[in-house]
Design a protein around this motif. Structure first.
Motif, PDB file in Angstrom:
ATOM      1  N   GLU A 160       0.819  -1.208   0.000  1.00 36.35           N
ATOM      2  CA  GLU A 160       0.000   0.000   0.000  1.00 36.35           C
ATOM      3  C   GLU A 160       0.859   1.266   0.000  1.00 36.35           C
ATOM      4  N   ARG A 167       0.546   5.592   0.401  1.00 41.50           N
ATOM      5  CA  ARG A 167      -0.230   6.770   0.785  1.00 41.50           C
ATOM      6  C   ARG A 167       0.519   7.997   0.276  1.00 41.50           C
ATOM      7  N   ARG A 209      -3.249   0.699  -3.807  1.00 43.18           N
ATOM      8  CA  ARG A 209      -2.959  -0.655  -3.353  1.00 43.18           C
ATOM      9  C   ARG A 209      -2.492  -1.479  -4.550  1.00 43.18           C
ATOM     10  N   VAL A 241      -5.754   3.867   3.564  1.00 45.39           N
ATOM     11  CA  VAL A 241      -4.509   3.164   3.890  1.00 45.39           C
ATOM     12  C   VAL A 241      -3.981   3.712   5.215  1.00 45.39           C
ATOM     13  N   PRO A 249       0.816   2.041   5.578  1.00 42.03           N
ATOM     14  CA  PRO A 249       1.427   1.951   4.242  1.00 42.03           C
ATOM     15  C   PRO A 249       2.816   1.323   4.249  1.00 42.03           C
TER      16      PRO A 249
END
Length: 181
Positions: free
Chosen positions: A3, A5, A52, A64, A67
Protein backbone atom coordinates in the motif's frame (compact mmCIF):
# COMPACT_ATOMS: atom_id res chain seq x y z
CA UNK A 1 -0.79 -6.60 -0.72
CA UNK A 2 1.36 -3.47 -0.71
CA UNK A 3 0.00 0.00 0.00
CA UNK A 4 1.00 3.57 -0.85
CA UNK A 5 -0.23 6.77 0.79
CA UNK A 6 0.40 10.08 -0.97
CA UNK A 7 0.44 13.30 1.05
CA UNK A 8 0.13 16.57 -0.82
CA UNK A 9 -1.78 19.79 -1.07
CA UNK A 10 -4.79 20.48 -3.23
CA UNK A 11 -3.67 21.32 -6.75
CA UNK A 12 -0.39 19.37 -6.63
CA UNK A 13 -1.75 16.35 -8.45
CA UNK A 14 -1.84 13.77 -5.65
CA UNK A 15 -5.03 12.16 -6.98
CA UNK A 16 -3.67 12.11 -10.53
CA UNK A 17 -0.44 10.53 -9.28
CA UNK A 18 -2.36 7.78 -7.47
CA UNK A 19 -4.46 7.06 -10.57
CA UNK A 20 -1.46 6.93 -12.90
CA UNK A 21 0.58 4.74 -10.55
CA UNK A 22 -2.37 2.31 -10.37
CA UNK A 23 -2.71 2.30 -14.18
CA UNK A 24 1.02 1.59 -14.55
CA UNK A 25 0.84 -1.21 -11.96
CA UNK A 26 -2.15 -2.77 -13.73
CA UNK A 27 -0.32 -2.56 -17.06
CA UNK A 28 2.55 -4.32 -15.32
CA UNK A 29 0.33 -7.27 -14.48
CA UNK A 30 -0.87 -6.72 -10.92
CA UNK A 31 -4.20 -5.67 -9.51
CA UNK A 32 -4.24 -2.06 -8.41
CA UNK A 33 -6.66 0.30 -6.74
CA UNK A 34 -6.40 4.09 -6.42
CA UNK A 35 -8.65 6.52 -4.60
CA UNK A 36 -8.51 9.89 -2.81
CA UNK A 37 -9.62 11.00 0.65
CA UNK A 38 -11.93 13.94 0.16
CA UNK A 39 -13.30 16.41 2.65
CA UNK A 40 -13.53 20.15 2.21
CA UNK A 41 -10.29 20.29 0.23
CA UNK A 42 -9.33 23.39 -1.65
CA UNK A 43 -6.19 24.44 -3.46
CA UNK A 44 -3.36 24.38 -0.93
CA UNK A 45 -5.18 22.32 1.73
CA UNK A 46 -3.68 18.97 2.80
CA UNK A 47 -4.96 16.00 0.78
CA UNK A 48 -4.28 12.28 0.67
CA UNK A 49 -4.55 9.72 -2.07
CA UNK A 50 -4.02 5.98 -1.84
CA UNK A 51 -2.89 3.07 -4.01
CA UNK A 52 -2.96 -0.66 -3.35
CA UNK A 53 -1.02 -3.32 -5.31
CA UNK A 54 -1.69 -7.04 -5.16
CA UNK A 55 -1.27 -10.24 -7.13
CA UNK A 56 -4.86 -11.08 -6.15
CA UNK A 57 -8.11 -9.13 -6.49
CA UNK A 58 -8.36 -6.29 -3.99
CA UNK A 59 -11.58 -6.22 -2.01
CA UNK A 60 -10.50 -3.86 0.77
CA UNK A 61 -12.05 -0.38 0.43
CA UNK A 62 -10.75 1.52 3.48
CA UNK A 63 -8.13 4.25 3.55
CA UNK A 64 -4.51 3.16 3.89
CA UNK A 65 -3.54 3.26 7.56
CA UNK A 66 -0.38 1.13 7.49
CA UNK A 67 1.43 1.95 4.24
CA UNK A 68 4.47 0.22 2.86
CA UNK A 69 5.29 3.44 1.03
CA UNK A 70 4.53 7.13 1.30
CA UNK A 71 5.12 10.02 -1.05
CA UNK A 72 5.23 13.50 0.46
CA UNK A 73 4.75 16.10 -2.26
CA UNK A 74 5.19 19.08 0.07
CA UNK A 75 7.69 18.71 2.90
CA UNK A 76 6.00 21.50 4.90
CA UNK A 77 3.24 18.98 5.63
CA UNK A 78 5.62 17.08 7.90
CA UNK A 79 5.41 19.85 10.52
CA UNK A 80 1.59 19.70 10.55
CA UNK A 81 0.74 16.05 9.91
CA UNK A 82 2.31 12.79 11.03
CA UNK A 83 2.94 11.59 7.48
CA UNK A 84 4.82 8.57 8.84
CA UNK A 85 1.83 7.34 10.90
CA UNK A 86 1.43 3.59 10.65
CA UNK A 87 4.34 3.01 8.27
CA UNK A 88 5.51 -0.58 8.17
CA UNK A 89 9.09 -1.54 8.97
CA UNK A 90 10.95 -1.94 5.70
CA UNK A 91 8.85 0.83 4.18
CA UNK A 92 10.06 3.64 1.96
CA UNK A 93 9.21 7.34 2.31
CA UNK A 94 9.86 9.57 -0.71
CA UNK A 95 9.97 13.25 0.22
CA UNK A 96 10.06 16.20 -2.16
CA UNK A 97 12.64 18.55 -0.66
CA UNK A 98 15.91 20.24 -1.48
CA UNK A 99 17.10 19.52 2.08
CA UNK A 100 18.47 15.98 2.10
CA UNK A 101 18.91 14.18 5.41
CA UNK A 102 16.67 16.51 7.42
CA UNK A 103 13.91 14.07 8.35
CA UNK A 104 13.70 11.19 10.78
CA UNK A 105 11.35 8.30 10.10
CA UNK A 106 10.19 5.46 12.31
CA UNK A 107 12.66 2.64 12.86
CA UNK A 108 13.02 0.44 9.80
CA UNK A 109 11.69 3.05 7.34
CA UNK A 110 14.02 4.36 4.62
CA UNK A 111 13.79 7.98 3.55
CA UNK A 112 14.57 9.07 0.01
CA UNK A 113 14.68 12.79 -0.68
CA UNK A 114 14.53 14.35 -4.11
CA UNK A 115 14.09 17.92 -5.27
CA UNK A 116 11.07 17.17 -7.44
CA UNK A 117 10.12 20.85 -7.49
CA UNK A 118 13.38 21.74 -9.22
CA UNK A 119 12.90 18.92 -11.72
CA UNK A 120 9.30 19.98 -12.43
CA UNK A 121 10.25 23.63 -12.90
CA UNK A 122 13.10 22.74 -15.27
CA UNK A 123 11.23 20.10 -17.29
CA UNK A 124 7.57 21.17 -17.15
CA UNK A 125 7.88 24.86 -16.33
CA UNK A 126 5.49 24.58 -13.35
CA UNK A 127 6.00 23.42 -9.75
CA UNK A 128 3.69 20.41 -10.27
CA UNK A 129 5.77 17.61 -8.79
CA UNK A 130 3.56 14.56 -9.14
CA UNK A 131 5.10 13.04 -12.28
CA UNK A 132 8.66 13.51 -11.03
CA UNK A 133 7.70 11.82 -7.77
CA UNK A 134 6.05 8.99 -9.70
CA UNK A 135 9.37 8.36 -11.44
CA UNK A 136 11.15 8.38 -8.09
CA UNK A 137 8.56 5.93 -6.73
CA UNK A 138 9.08 3.56 -9.66
CA UNK A 139 12.85 3.60 -9.17
CA UNK A 140 12.80 3.29 -5.38
CA UNK A 141 10.21 0.54 -5.03
CA UNK A 142 10.11 -1.50 -8.21
CA UNK A 143 6.32 -1.65 -7.90
CA UNK A 144 5.93 -0.23 -11.40
CA UNK A 145 8.12 -0.44 -14.47
CA UNK A 146 9.19 2.86 -15.99
CA UNK A 147 7.87 1.77 -19.40
CA UNK A 148 4.40 1.20 -17.89
CA UNK A 149 4.57 4.61 -16.19
CA UNK A 150 5.57 6.21 -19.49
CA UNK A 151 2.60 4.54 -21.21
CA UNK A 152 0.22 5.75 -18.49
CA UNK A 153 1.52 9.31 -18.93
CA UNK A 154 1.07 9.09 -22.71
CA UNK A 155 -2.52 7.90 -22.21
CA UNK A 156 -3.30 10.75 -19.79
CA UNK A 157 -1.54 13.66 -21.49
CA UNK A 158 -1.03 14.72 -25.10
CA UNK A 159 1.72 16.39 -27.09
CA UNK A 160 4.16 18.61 -25.27
CA UNK A 161 2.44 18.03 -21.92
CA UNK A 162 3.06 14.29 -22.24
CA UNK A 163 6.66 14.83 -23.35
CA UNK A 164 7.56 17.21 -20.51
CA UNK A 165 5.92 15.05 -17.84
CA UNK A 166 7.71 11.96 -19.13
CA UNK A 167 11.01 13.86 -19.05
CA UNK A 168 10.39 14.93 -15.43
CA UNK A 169 9.47 11.39 -14.46
CA UNK A 170 12.45 9.87 -16.26
CA UNK A 171 14.89 12.36 -14.76
CA UNK A 172 13.70 11.55 -11.22
CA UNK A 173 13.76 7.83 -12.00
CA UNK A 174 17.36 8.03 -13.20
CA UNK A 175 18.42 10.15 -10.21
CA UNK A 176 17.07 7.59 -7.75
CA UNK A 177 18.44 4.61 -9.70
CA UNK A 178 21.81 6.34 -9.93
CA UNK A 179 21.77 7.38 -6.28
CA UNK A 180 22.28 11.09 -6.98
CA UNK A 181 19.02 12.44 -5.57
Amino acid sequence: MRELRIHGRGGQGSVTAAELIAVAAFQGGVYAQAFPAFGVERRGAPVQAFVRFSNEKIRLRSQVYEPDYIIVQDSTLIADINVFAGMKAGGIAIINTEKAGKYSAPEGVSIITIDATKIALEEIGLPITNTALMGAFAAATGEIEFSALENALKERFEGKLATTNIKASQRAYEMIKGGSA
